[in-house]
Scaffold this active site. Structure first.
Site, PDB file in Angstrom:
ATOM      1  N   GLN A  50     -92.989  26.631 -19.980  1.00  0.00           N
ATOM      2  CA  GLN A  50     -92.901  27.548 -18.913  1.00  0.00           C
ATOM      3  C   GLN A  50     -94.101  26.973 -17.945  1.00  0.00           C
ATOM      4  O   GLN A  50     -95.183  26.689 -18.117  1.00  0.00           O
ATOM      5  CB  GLN A  50     -93.668  28.950 -19.259  1.00  0.00           C
ATOM      6  CG  GLN A  50     -93.944  30.084 -18.474  1.00  0.00           C
ATOM      7  CD  GLN A  50     -95.017  31.101 -18.604  1.00  0.00           C
ATOM      8  OE1 GLN A  50     -95.844  30.818 -19.629  1.00  0.00           O
ATOM      9  NE2 GLN A  50     -95.071  32.086 -18.102  1.00  0.00           N
ATOM     10  N   SER A  69     -98.612  28.504 -14.045  1.00  0.00           N
ATOM     11  CA  SER A  69     -99.925  28.367 -13.744  1.00  0.00           C
ATOM     12  C   SER A  69     -99.891  27.236 -12.840  1.00  0.00           C
ATOM     13  O   SER A  69     -99.532  26.249 -13.292  1.00  0.00           O
ATOM     14  CB  SER A  69    -100.601  28.412 -14.892  1.00  0.00           C
ATOM     15  OG  SER A  69    -100.394  29.813 -15.781  1.00  0.00           O
ATOM     16  N   GLU A 101     -92.794  37.765 -22.728  1.00  0.00           N
ATOM     17  CA  GLU A 101     -93.855  36.720 -23.249  1.00  0.00           C
ATOM     18  C   GLU A 101     -94.967  37.604 -24.026  1.00  0.00           C
ATOM     19  O   GLU A 101     -95.415  37.278 -25.176  1.00  0.00           O
ATOM     20  CB  GLU A 101     -94.636  35.776 -22.056  1.00  0.00           C
ATOM     21  CG  GLU A 101     -95.758  35.043 -22.796  1.00  0.00           C
ATOM     22  CD  GLU A 101     -96.371  34.260 -21.594  1.00  0.00           C
ATOM     23  OE1 GLU A 101     -96.661  34.518 -20.532  1.00  0.00           O
ATOM     24  OE2 GLU A 101     -97.033  33.129 -21.971  1.00  0.00           O
ATOM     25  N   GLU A 130    -108.343  40.902 -19.352  1.00  0.00           N
ATOM     26  CA  GLU A 130    -108.824  41.537 -18.324  1.00  0.00           C
ATOM     27  C   GLU A 130    -107.590  42.175 -17.428  1.00  0.00           C
ATOM     28  O   GLU A 130    -107.352  43.345 -17.110  1.00  0.00           O
ATOM     29  CB  GLU A 130    -109.742  40.967 -17.104  1.00  0.00           C
ATOM     30  CG  GLU A 130    -111.224  40.983 -17.563  1.00  0.00           C
ATOM     31  CD  GLU A 130    -111.116  39.594 -18.687  1.00  0.00           C
ATOM     32  OE1 GLU A 130    -110.383  38.714 -18.637  1.00  0.00           O
ATOM     33  OE2 GLU A 130    -112.127  39.650 -19.427  1.00  0.00           O
TER      34      GLU A 130
END
Ligand SMILES: Cc1cc2nc3c(=O)[nH]c(=O)nc-3n(C[C@H](O)[C@H](O)[C@H](O)COP(=O)(O)OP(=O)(O)OC[C@H]3O[C@@H](n4cnc5c(N)ncnc54)[C@H](O)[C@@H]3O)c2cc1C
Length: 396
Positions: A116, A119, A234, A365
């Site tokens: 993947q 990022s 995911e 978070e």
């Protein structure tokens, strides 16, 4: 059980019976996985001919349980995590017929590993801010940029790539989704080492990499929508890992059993670890049962969050139960594993590896934000750059 559920269960049972009659589950595993795909028992919710039987995804866990019970190796799902949990569902939802026909079977048999590529150094939680550019050139796209933390990129045959195709559109609207051949000229995979010593992920550089337009997934500019399918799958897949790979609690239970000194404080922590693990197993079972075919809902973030936070606590307890030996770590020599596991057979590795659980697949978070906003309906995070052209937004 409703009449439809009973009928679907019978369809699955019959397919299992036919598969096991024709194929020895302990024979060559790649051949068996191929037969499992052809029998429609890879992702039961997929249409027939694409590894499924068109029934509720809740029945997939029954397939896996039955196959494990007769000694069938199901490690393809762990070995090709990004493929099975993310690429497969994304291709079924948004890919072309050619993508589905050519790519799903070798993905399921783990003959073609997937990674993947979302990022980047400046775009993690805020992945829509990414800067890797794809520009059109005839019936191809030319890609330049850098990705980071790309798990298992060094063994991947294909990558799920999110790239910017319109820098003047607001960040979520200028993205397009592609399948990239990881062996194409211009793709450079460089290992990044983690604190376990392993380099399970890499930086990936794209220098004038050409992608044929037929490997675009979804419309130009609709990449965010396709990426959401990948990300929701995911999280749901990570939440199910406790069922497939076991839990670090197994390690704690074994260490506790060997221990002669059992303080009340440690007993309390062991009991809490057991409770967390049972909750996680029930959550995973409930998610699997409730899940409709297609894109899983934001509820998948509950199990992902609990798994990440409890794994950290439980592996810390395992290390404490190991005593002074817990300070020893066998080797920090760099290795490049060809699959990613939670490392739960070794307390030292499990402790170090679990630190990443609350970052990978979205941080804790961010999971809490999703739960607050999309499950509980609380007010949204302030997003000042949402409607501004991406090219006007300052970036580090
Ligand atoms: C082991 C591992 C494997 C990975 N594998 C892959 C992979 O295969 N492919 C891939 O594309 N990526 C992968 N990643 C990357 C992962 O998705 C990102 O690291 C993650 O999304 C966080 O992004 P970041 O590292 O840029 O941190 P940042 O986004 O910079 O976050 C820094 C800190 O700020 C907090 N934060 C950020 N925004 C908010 C907000 N809005 N509200 C509250 N807190 C906030 C975060 O929670 C975090 O604590 C992997 C990461 C790890 C650790």
């Amino acid at each position: 059980m409703s009449a439809t559920e009973t009928k679907e269960l019978v369809i699955v049972e019959e397919a299992l019976e036919r598969l096991l009659r024709a194929h020895d589950p302990t024979s060559d595993r790649t051949t068996f996985w191929g037969a499992q795909y052809d029998a429609g028992l890879a992702w039961v919710q997929n249409p027939e001919g694409l590894g499924g039987l068109g029934v509720t995804p809740a029945l997939q866990s029954i397939v896996e349980e039955r196959l494990r019970a007769v000694g069938a190796d199901q490690s393809n799902i762990v070995r090709n995590q990004m493929g099975y949990g993310m690429a497969g569902p994304t291709l079924v939802a948004h890919g072309t017929d050619a993508h589905k026909r050519q790519l799903l079977r070798p993905l399921f048999t783990a003959e073609e590993i997937w990674c993947q590529l979302f990022s980047e150094p400046g775009a993690g939680s805020d992945v829509a801010a990414l800067a890797t550019i794809a520009r059109p050139d005839g019936d191809e796209w030319i890609v330049n940029g850098q990705k980071v933390w790309t798990t298992i990129a060094h063994v991947a045959r294909w990558g799920l790539l999110l790239a910017r195709t319109d820098p003047n559109a607001p960040k979520h609207k200028g993205l397009t989704y592609f399948i990239v051949d990881m062996h194409a000229p211009g793709v450079d995979v460089r290992p990044l080492r983690q604190m376990t010593g392993e380099a399970e992920f890499s930086e990936v550089f794209f220098s004038d990499v050409r992608i044929p337009d037929r490997d675009r997934v979804g419309e130009v500019g609709a990449g965010w929508n396709v990426a959401m399918t990948t990300l929701m799958n995911e999280r749901a897949h990570i939440g199910q890992r406790v069922t497939r790979e076991g839990s670090p609690y197994d390690l704690v239970a074994a260490l506790w059993g060997q221990r002669s000194e059992r303080s009340a404080v440690l007993r309390h922590r062991v009991v809490n670890a057991h409770i967390d693990t049972m909750l996680l197993r029930w959550l995973a079972a409930r998610d699997a049962e409730k899940r409709d075919a297609g894109v899983p809902g934001p509820e998948g973030s509950i199990a992902k969050l609990l798994l990440a936070e409890s794994n950290k606590r439980i592996t810390e307890l395992a290390l404490d139960l190991t005593g002074l030996d817990g300070l020893l770590y066998e080797s920090y020599a760099m290795t490049r594993p060809d699959e990613v596991t939670m490392g739960i057979d070794d307390p030292g590795k499990a402790f170090l590896r679990a630190r990443a659980n609350s970052i990978e697949g979205g941080t804790s978070e961010i999971m809490r934000n999703i739960l607050g906003e999309r499950v509980l309906g609380l007010p949204h995070d302030v997003r000042v750059d949402k409607d501004r052209p991406w090219s006007d937004v300052p970036r580090s």
